[in-house]
Design a protein around this motif. Structure first.
Motif, PDB file in Angstrom:
ATOM      1  N   HIS A 185       0.844  -1.190   0.000  1.00  0.00           N
ATOM      2  CA  HIS A 185       0.000   0.000   0.000  1.00  0.00           C
ATOM      3  C   HIS A 185       0.885   1.249   0.000  1.00  0.00           C
ATOM      4  N   THR A 186       0.414   2.275  -0.686  1.00  0.00           N
ATOM      5  CA  THR A 186       1.030   3.600  -0.638  1.00  0.00           C
ATOM      6  C   THR A 186      -0.070   4.593  -0.290  1.00  0.00           C
ATOM      7  N   VAL A 187       0.077   5.281   0.822  1.00  0.00           N
ATOM      8  CA  VAL A 187      -0.963   6.185   1.312  1.00  0.00           C
ATOM      9  C   VAL A 187      -0.338   7.523   1.680  1.00  0.00           C
ATOM     10  N   TRP A 188      -1.216   8.522   1.864  1.00  0.00           N
ATOM     11  CA  TRP A 188      -0.780   9.831   2.320  1.00  0.00           C
ATOM     12  C   TRP A 188      -0.794   9.879   3.838  1.00  0.00           C
ATOM     13  N   GLU A 189      -0.104  10.868   4.359  1.00  0.00           N
ATOM     14  CA  GLU A 189      -0.127  11.080   5.809  1.00  0.00           C
ATOM     15  C   GLU A 189      -1.558  11.290   6.294  1.00  0.00           C
ATOM     16  N   ASP A 248       8.203  -2.659   6.151  1.00  0.00           N
ATOM     17  CA  ASP A 248       7.724  -3.949   5.636  1.00  0.00           C
ATOM     18  C   ASP A 248       6.945  -4.634   6.744  1.00  0.00           C
ATOM     19  N   TYR A 249       5.694  -4.938   6.459  1.00  0.00           N
ATOM     20  CA  TYR A 249       4.835  -5.613   7.413  1.00  0.00           C
ATOM     21  C   TYR A 249       4.651  -7.063   6.971  1.00  0.00           C
ATOM     22  N   SER A 250       4.579  -7.953   7.933  1.00  0.00           N
ATOM     23  CA  SER A 250       4.411  -9.380   7.603  1.00  0.00           C
ATOM     24  C   SER A 250       3.435 -10.015   8.575  1.00  0.00           C
ATOM     25  N   ALA A 251       2.709 -11.041   8.029  1.00  0.00           N
ATOM     26  CA  ALA A 251       1.792 -11.852   8.835  1.00  0.00           C
ATOM     27  C   ALA A 251       2.338 -13.282   8.849  1.00  0.00           C
ATOM     28  N   VAL A 252       2.551 -13.829  10.018  1.00  0.00           N
ATOM     29  CA  VAL A 252       3.114 -15.167  10.192  1.00  0.00           C
ATOM     30  C   VAL A 252       2.033 -16.055  10.797  1.00  0.00           C
ATOM     31  N   ALA A 253       1.612 -17.063  10.015  1.00  0.00           N
ATOM     32  CA  ALA A 253       0.583 -18.014  10.460  1.00  0.00           C
ATOM     33  C   ALA A 253       1.263 -19.299  10.923  1.00  0.00           C
ATOM     34  N   THR A 254       0.865 -19.796  12.077  1.00  0.00           N
ATOM     35  CA  THR A 254       1.517 -20.976  12.674  1.00  0.00           C
ATOM     36  C   THR A 254       0.467 -21.925  13.222  1.00  0.00           C
ATOM     37  N   ASN A 255       0.663 -23.231  12.934  1.00  0.00           N
ATOM     38  CA  ASN A 255      -0.080 -24.289  13.624  1.00  0.00           C
ATOM     39  C   ASN A 255       0.882 -25.455  13.847  1.00  0.00           C
ATOM     40  N   ALA A 265       4.863  -4.229   1.674  1.00  0.00           N
ATOM     41  CA  ALA A 265       5.452  -2.942   2.075  1.00  0.00           C
ATOM     42  C   ALA A 265       4.364  -1.869   2.143  1.00  0.00           C
ATOM     43  N   VAL A 266       4.496  -1.001   3.128  1.00  0.00           N
ATOM     44  CA  VAL A 266       3.612   0.158   3.288  1.00  0.00           C
ATOM     45  C   VAL A 266       4.473   1.417   3.179  1.00  0.00           C
ATOM     46  N   ALA A 267       4.114   2.292   2.231  1.00  0.00           N
ATOM     47  CA  ALA A 267       4.828   3.561   2.040  1.00  0.00           C
ATOM     48  C   ALA A 267       3.878   4.708   2.359  1.00  0.00           C
TER      49      ALA A 267
END
Length: 1491
Positions: A185-189, A248-255, A265-267
């Protein structure tokens, strides 16, 4: 239409699956269009919302457009058909495609205007067509909804049959797998972003979120992050993104069967110009969310605030907190220009009770900006914003610039820092030529200037820092007038090599170009919105802008902001309502200020144009059974333009349909509604209209029954208004009732009650006939309501409606009516300058509260904020109470009662102006000039060059002539004068001057006869003599006195017109005084010193100066008060120079001494002991010398202990010095006194040689040598003779005798060379003794007499003993010894009891002065004063020896015996001791006396 939509909504409510919302938005009408018509049912509505009961109308962010008809359909449910949504959207688009309709400003429905009627019908058809399309679309939507319900039912049935298969699938183990992965995603302030993903796995995986590899913890920043997990969809919501959220954001799924990861990435980008809405007070920058269980509301928030550097500012906001828990205050944050503030020395935040407070204790221009308070509540947040302006403090030098601001350090290294700042705004000051940078090491208060010459750019590299030390920096601006105040110090900076330090962003290549021409638009009644284009060049490194303004007609600019504003739009606050201004802008970068932009167009400070607010106070005035007359009060806000019409609607209370009453506009605030049904209750509402359109309608009135009024009492008064509201009074004005009853109205009663109370109190006991009343005795700040009851012959009628509450407090800046007379025309006028005014305001003048209108007796003129009521032909008919009301303001009004006395006074002044006289500052007067000339003069306030005048003396006109009169004038000063050269006894009489200047004229007379004339004649003759005197040498200043710092009294005078032949002489009592330095008359000043001034110097002093041209004399009598003045002047200097009291012990007692520049007994000096005055006595002796004053306590005892004070009075001030003679000080002094007393007694009685022995004796061999001396001591001393330090015993060759205890001699018969040597005598008793040496030289027959080798051979002459004589001792006649040389004992040696006897020959003289006493005197217990004066003297110093010392016959002493020229010096004598060139002969005996 409303009924149609409501009837079609039943099916929607039954569905419970989908909900549709319909919005119909009507735009504002076009301003300024006259004669347009409204569509039926939409008259005057700017925004009309037609919606379902369950829907909410969202705000429309778009600007209003003419009749925007929008159908917005929303379908909500677990699943929705995209096809249906598209169909709905297409239908709505089709409905919106109809041509828009423009709502007119005023409703003027007349059938005569055929074209307007056709337009009305055309628009009506189009609206009906649009409504039909919407109804058709609603039917289609109901059909679609039914289909969706059926589809959902089928899907539910299929799922129920497949549940077993799902259960089987869930039992199969499966590792996590992202079905829908994260996307970047790229967003404004300030925007929010939502990251979501879908993950499957068996068992259900657990998802964790990471930012840059660090786990995301929502609790660490409340409100910033929100994590959700529903139905296998996992999401991370980031609220109000900032640039720091870019990562950089990440989602970690665990079982138990594995792990899967999805990243994106978020800018976050900073919007260009973003934040301007916050700067001007629209949107504050907010931090994260903080949850709260409190309900908090903001009331009484801080307004726009103005402050000055160095002062303090406090921003307050009152909070209403529910529940109000003392231990749980609401969470409050403060922001400045979108930056969160933190508590510190310069910022103090507190939440106490129900008040949130921000205190800035030491304002600087860095504190200027938009301040926002944000309070976290149960439902979210509440904010309030207002701007704080900080102006420059008073500059140290007039014309100096303001202080720089925003001082920061960049590029920090171990020995180097780059300091940057923002330039101050310069409006009327000279341009800034540079800056000085100062530094201060933390922990020190010493500021050091870093640059020797001013730096011209707004940055400077500071070198020479010490590594590890912390510094602060400040900056001062310089222009041609001086140096500004220092800026606020920067934050502390430590000189260290940092891996990362702030860098100065960008660098401009020079000054920025001028910004674009600003455009100003109306904002509020005290502010203007200004915007401009950025400069074309130099935008890089731009720090912001300064905005300046000036009033039209003025040349002086003033600063609107004092801190550079970053955006190109700004709201200028604090302007004068109604005033017209122009604006300009300057850009700021590191190189300073750009050129000013072009000026904006002039704009008056008025509120932005809007529709009027709602009228109020609808009341029934009359009813005849078929019609009702109603009235109302005008809106509180006219919307910035004049109200031009009112529209009235009515309805039967049994129905909900409003019907229009008037087709055309109503100008008056009263309307008669016809065609009503008797017995029916009606409600009314009113709308006001101006050029902006029709305003909102008023609240419906109370139900009013249409029933004919037949009562005998009158109806209610109406239109109750307030004016002249002050702290303790106000004026209530009303109109007469429409319905008068069975008889005429005879009066009124006025009732008053406090706000919220129903207990009305009648203010007048008897009915008043006038329709106004001044109410007094109010409590300041209290709120009141009023009503009026009308009276006729049949009783009291209905009461009027109760007024709105009014506060007993005058509007800010309230001014009163001023009565005066025009200085040019002589018109009598009443004038009021309004403190508040708008573009639509009008001044309404009234007499006795009846509008004057067009009246032939007065003329009303208005200019700007001032209105004047001028009387054309004032007389007694114009007496009364005049009032003026300024419309469309917050109650600006005033009144003035014109009384007969005031009118008569103004009539006299008016007559004087219309029939002018020449006003005089000074009437005819005279003064005597030099040479005996007499000047007659008069001064007018103002004269024109065309003035004419004449002087008349004793009824005879006098003209300017050579015989003795000179007449002239000066128009610039208004002076007319006549100078009489020969003023004699014939000049007595009456003098008159007559002046004509245009239409004005006047005259002034002076009677100069009798004693007045004689005094003038005497003064003229004196001035003639003075002139003659001053032709030669003379005194320009007569004799006077002055006292110098060393207390020398000087007689001084000044002389003039002298030459080299001029002589000057001083006299006292006619006896000439010859000073050491002859007077220098060429210097222009002569003076003679009189040192040590005392009473002996009293007398008459005279100075005489003269030459061949004549002489002049000046006398000065020093006696009486003059003598006292001189003594007081001496006492003042002496008192100021007086030292602290010094203690000195003497054999007689304890002495207190005060050293000063000069002391004389004529000074008013008082000694005190324990506050009791001391008189001089045998016990307490008081005295002094020229250098000091002293007081001696003789034979002290314990009762003399205590505090001693000396007071020296100079006639104005008393100078006091004290000494505490008690405790250890007294003990030490008393012991020293006893020691000195014992030493003096011992010194008085010790053994000594009084005289008779020479220093050197030369004798021929075979002669007899006799050495005889006089000794003295009590008791009688022992005498021992020595030769070469060996005792000499008496024998035939050497015979020693001691006669009567007074005369001792040694006789050596037939001396031989072996008898040569050093002889000495030791005289001693129990108190001490003395040792005297004599050198004896024996030479042989035929040898030359040898020269003495002792002392100074050239000065000493040895004694030669002839061969024929034998020296024998010669006893003294008086049997008393002669005075010897000065004793080497303390200075307080007492006087010898009797003088020494005379000798036949003078005593031998010593070649050198007697040596000083080697024994120092007593030192005082207190430090000696720093005075060059000698130490204290004994009250009875040792005198000189009155007679010479006798000598032995036949022996000639080579030197005479030394005399003591002065009393023994004190130990502190500044004169050094003089050593004798020969060894001392008189000394203490080295051996004890033999028994």
């Amino acid at each position: 239409m409303m009924q149609m939509i409501r009837s079609g909504s039943d099916g929607w409510r039954e569905s419970k699956i989908c909900r549709y919302e319909l919005y119909i938005v009507a735009g504002a009408s076009i301003h300024g269009v006259e004669g347009d018509r409204h569509a039926p049912g939409l008259r005057g509505a700017n925004v009309a919302n037609v919606f379902l009961p369950t829907s909410k109308v969202p705000p429309d962010p778009r600007p209003p457009t003419p009749l925007l008809l929008c159908a917005h359909l929303i379908s909500r449910g677990k699943k929705s058909s995209s096809k249906s949504a598209r169909q709905v959207q297409a239908a709505a688009t089709e409905a919106m495609a109809e041509e828009a309709y423009t709502i007119p400003v005023f409703r003027q429905r007349t059938s005569e205007e055929t074209g307007e009627t056709e337009e009305y019908l055309r628009v009506s058809k189009k609206v009906e067509k649009g409504l039909a399309a919407i109804q058709e679309e609603l039917h289609r939507m109901r059909t679609s909804t039914k289909a969706q319900v059926d589809s959902l039912a089928i899907e539910k049935e299929v799922k129920e049959k497949m549940y077993r298969r799902v259960d089987l699938l869930e039992e199969i183990p499966r590792m996590p797998d992202f079905i829908v992965a994260l996307r970047p995603h790229t967003v404004w302030e300030k925007m929010s972003v939502k990251l979501f993903c879908t993950v499957l796995g068996t068992p259900m995986p657990v998802v964790k979120w990471y930012k840059g590899g660090v786990p995301v913890d929502p609790l660490s920043t409340p409100g910033k992050y929100k994590i959700e997990s529903k139905y296998g969809v996992h999401s991370l919501i980031i609220s109000r993104c900032a640039v720091s959220d870019s990562a950089d954001y990440s989602a970690v799924a665990t079982n138990p069967h594995g792990t899967a990861t999805s990243a994106a990435a978020v800018a976050v980008r900073s919007a260009s110009g973003g934040g301007w809405a916050s700067q001007i007070g629209l949107i504050p920058r907010l931090s994260g969310s903080h949850f709260s269980k409190l309900e908090v509301s903001l009331v009484h928030c801080f307004p726009v605030t103005f402050g000055t550097e160095g002062e303090s500012a406090s921003l307050l906001c009152t909070l209403v907190v529910v529940p109000d828990l003392p231990n749980l205050p609401p969470f409050v944050e403060w922001y400045r220009d979108e930056k969160l503030l933190q508590p510190g020395p310069l910022v103090d935040m507190s939440v106490t009770g129900s008040v949130a407070r921000l205190v800035l204790p030491q304002l600087a221009k860095d504190d200027e900006g938009l301040y926002t308070i944000r309070v976290y509540t149960k439902d979210g947040t509440s904010e309030h914003c207002a701007y704080l302006f900080v102006s420059d403090a008073a500059v140290p030098v007039a014309g100096a610039p303001g202080a720089p601001m925003s001082v920061k350090a960049y590029d920090i290294n171990s020995d180097y820092v780059l300091v940057a700042w923002k330039a101050p705004n310069t409006v009327n000051e000279a341009a800034i030529v540079g800056y000085f940078v100062d530094r201060c090491e933390v922990g020190s208060d010493s500021w050091v200037q870093c640059n020797d010459a001013p730096v011209k750019v707004c940055k400077y590299p500071v070198h020479g820092l010490k590594e590890g030390h912390s510094y602060r920096f400040r900056v001062r601006a310089v222009n041609s007038a001086g140096i500004s105040r220092a800026s606020r110090a920067s934050d502390r900076v430590t000189a260290l090599d940092a891996a990362e330090s702030a860098k100065l962003e960008g660098s401009a290549e020079g000054l920025a170009s001028a910004p674009g021409q600003p455009v100003a638009t109306r904002n509020t009644k005290s502010s203007v919105f200004v915007q401009w284009d950025a400069p074309k060049h130099g935008q890089q490194g731009l720090m912001g802008y300064y905005i300046d303004a000036r009033a039209v007609g003025s040349k002086d600019w003033f600063a609107c902001n004092h801190k550079p504003f970053k955006l190109n739009r700004f709201v200028v606050h604090g302007l004068t309502p109604g005033e017209t201004y122009v604006f300009r802008v300057q850009a700021v970068n590191v190189f300073g200020l750009s050129e000013e932009s072009q000026e904006s167009g002039p704009i008056a400070v008025e509120p932005a144009l809007a529709t009027p607010s709602a009228p109020y106070g609808i009341s029934l005035l009359n009813c005849d059974g078929s019609s009702m007359t109603v009235s109302w009060s005008s809106p509180k806000s006219c919307g910035g333009s004049k109200i031009s019409a009112y529209y009235v609607d009515r309805r039967d209370v049994q129905t909900l349909v409003w019907k229009e009453v008037n087709v055309g506009p109503i100008v008056e605030r009263m309307c008669t509604v016809d065609n009503l049904t008797e017995g029916t209750f009606y409600e009314f509402k009113v709308q006001a209209a101006n050029v902006a359109g029709v305003g909102v309608p008023s609240a419906p009135s109370l139900p009013m029954k249409c029933e004919a009024w037949t009562m005998e009492q009158p109806g209610p008064a109406y239109d109750l208004t307030f004016s002249e509201v002050r702290s303790h009074s106000l004026v209530l004005v009303w109109k007469a009732p429409v319905y008068t009853g069975a008889s005429a109205v005879s009066g009124y009663f006025v009732d008053m009650a406090k706000k919220g109370s129903c207990d009305f109190v009648a203010l007048n006991e008897n009915a008043i006939s006038q329709r106004y009343m001044q109410v007094s005795g109010l409590e300041e700040g209290e709120w009141y309501v009023f009503r009026v009851r009308t009276v006729n012959a049949h009783g009291i009628g209905r009461a009027s409606l109760v007024t709105e509450a009014v506060c007993a407090r005058p509007p800010p800046g309230t001014k009163e009516i001023v009565a005066g007379v025009d200085e040019e025309t002589g018109d009598i006028f009443l004038s009021l300058e309004a403190s508040d005014i708008s573009q639509t305001s009008a001044f309404v003048w009234s007499k006795n509260y009846k509008p004057i209108g067009e009246c032939p007796r007065v003329n009303v003129t208005t200019k700007g904020r001032t209105s004047r009521l001028s009387f054309l032909n004032p007389d007694k008919d114009d007496l009364g109470r005049y009032s003026v009301l300024v419309t469309d303001t917050d109650g600006v009004s005033a009144s003035h009662t014109l009384t007969e006395d005031a009118l008569n006074s103004m009539l006299e002044l008016s007559h004087a102006i219309r029939n002018p006289v020449v006003p005089l500052k000074h009437g005819l007067n005279y003064e005597v000039l030099e040479k005996g000339l007499v000047r007659f003069w008069v001064q007018a306030v103002q004269l024109t060059p065309a003035v004419t005048y004449r002087f008349v003396v004793n009824d005879k006109e006098v003209t300017s002539s050579k015989e003795g009169h000179k007449i002239s004038h000066d128009a610039s000063t208004g002076v007319i004068q006549m100078i009489v050269e020969n003023f004699t006894r014939e000049s007595e009489g009456t003098y008159t001057v007559q002046i004509h200047d245009g239409k004005a004229k006047t005259q002034s007379s002076l009677v100069l006869v009798g004693d007045v004339f004689l005094a003038a004649l005497k003064e003229a003759e004196f001035q003639r003599r003075e002139y003659v005197r001053k032709q030669g040498a003379h005194f320009s200043e007569s004799l006077g006195f002055a006292v110098t710092d060393d207390c020398t009294m000087m007689l001084a005078c000044k002389v003039a017109n002298v030459n080299k032949d001029t002589t000057f002489h001083w006299y006292k009592e006619d006896v000439e005084m010859v000073p050491e330095t002859p007077p220098n008359v060429m210097s222009g000043a002569c003076a003679i010193p009189i040192p040590l001034f005392s009473r002996k110097d009293q007398g008459v002093y005279k100075a005489v100066i003269g030459d061949q041209r004549g002489k002049d004399t000046s006398t000065f009598d020093i006696s009486g008060q003059v003598f006292d003045d001189i003594i007081n002047a001496l006492a003042r200097i002496a008192g100021e120079s007086a030292s602290e009291l010094v203690l000195q012990c003497t054999p007689e007692g304890i002495r207190l001494q005060c050293y000063m520049n000069y002391y004389t007994e004529e000074m008013k000096t008082v000694w005190k002991h324990k506050e009791s005055k001391i008189a001089s006595s045998e016990k307490m002796r008081i005295g002094g010398t020229a250098e000091m004053a002293w007081m001696q306590i003789c034979d002290p005892s314990d009762k003399e202990k205590g505090l001693y004070t000396i007071e020296i009075s100079d006639g104005v001030k008393t100078h006091a010095r004290t000494f505490d003679l008690s405790g250890q000080a007294y003990t030490d002094a008393y012991e020293e006194y006893l020691r000195l007393k014992a030493a003096a007694f011992a010194e008085k009685n010790r053994g000594r040689v009084l005289g008779g022995l020479p220093d050197v004796v030369t004798i021929m061999e075979d002669k007899s040598l006799s050495l005889t001396c006089t000794v003295w001591g009590e008791p009688t001393p022992e005498v021992t003779w020595f030769k070469n330090e060996q005792e000499v015993l008496s024998n035939e060759h050497t015979k020693i005798t001691f006669d009567g205890g007074k005369f001792s001699s040694i006789v050596i018969n037939q001396v031989t060379p072996e008898d040569s040597g050093k002889y000495s005598i030791n005289v001693r008793n129990k108190y001490g003794g003395e040792f005297v040496e004599i050198t004896v030289s024996v030479y042989r027959h035929g040898e030359q007499i040898p020269e003495s080798k002792l002392g100074q051979p050239k000065m000493a002459t040895p004694a030669v003993i002839p061969a024929s004589t034998t020296p024998t001792p010669v006893p003294s006649k008086s049997q008393t010894p002669a005075m010897s040389m000065k004793s080497p004992t303390p200075a307080s040696t007492p006087k010898s009891p009797t003088p020494a006897p005379k000798s036949s020959t003078p005593a031998p003289k010593s070649p050198t002065p007697a040596p000083k006493s080697p024994t120092p005197g007593l030192k005082s217990p207190t430090p000696a004063p720093k005075s060059p004066t000698p130490g204290p003297k004994s009250p009875t110093p040792a005198p000189k020896s009155p007679t010479p010392t006798p000598k032995s016959p036949g022996v000639k002493s080579p030197t005479p015996l030394a005399k003591s020229p002065t009393p023994a010096p004190s130990p502190k004598s500044p004169t050094p001791s003089v050593k004798s060139p020969t060894p001392s002969r008189f000394m203490k005996s080295p051996t004890p006396p033999r028994k």
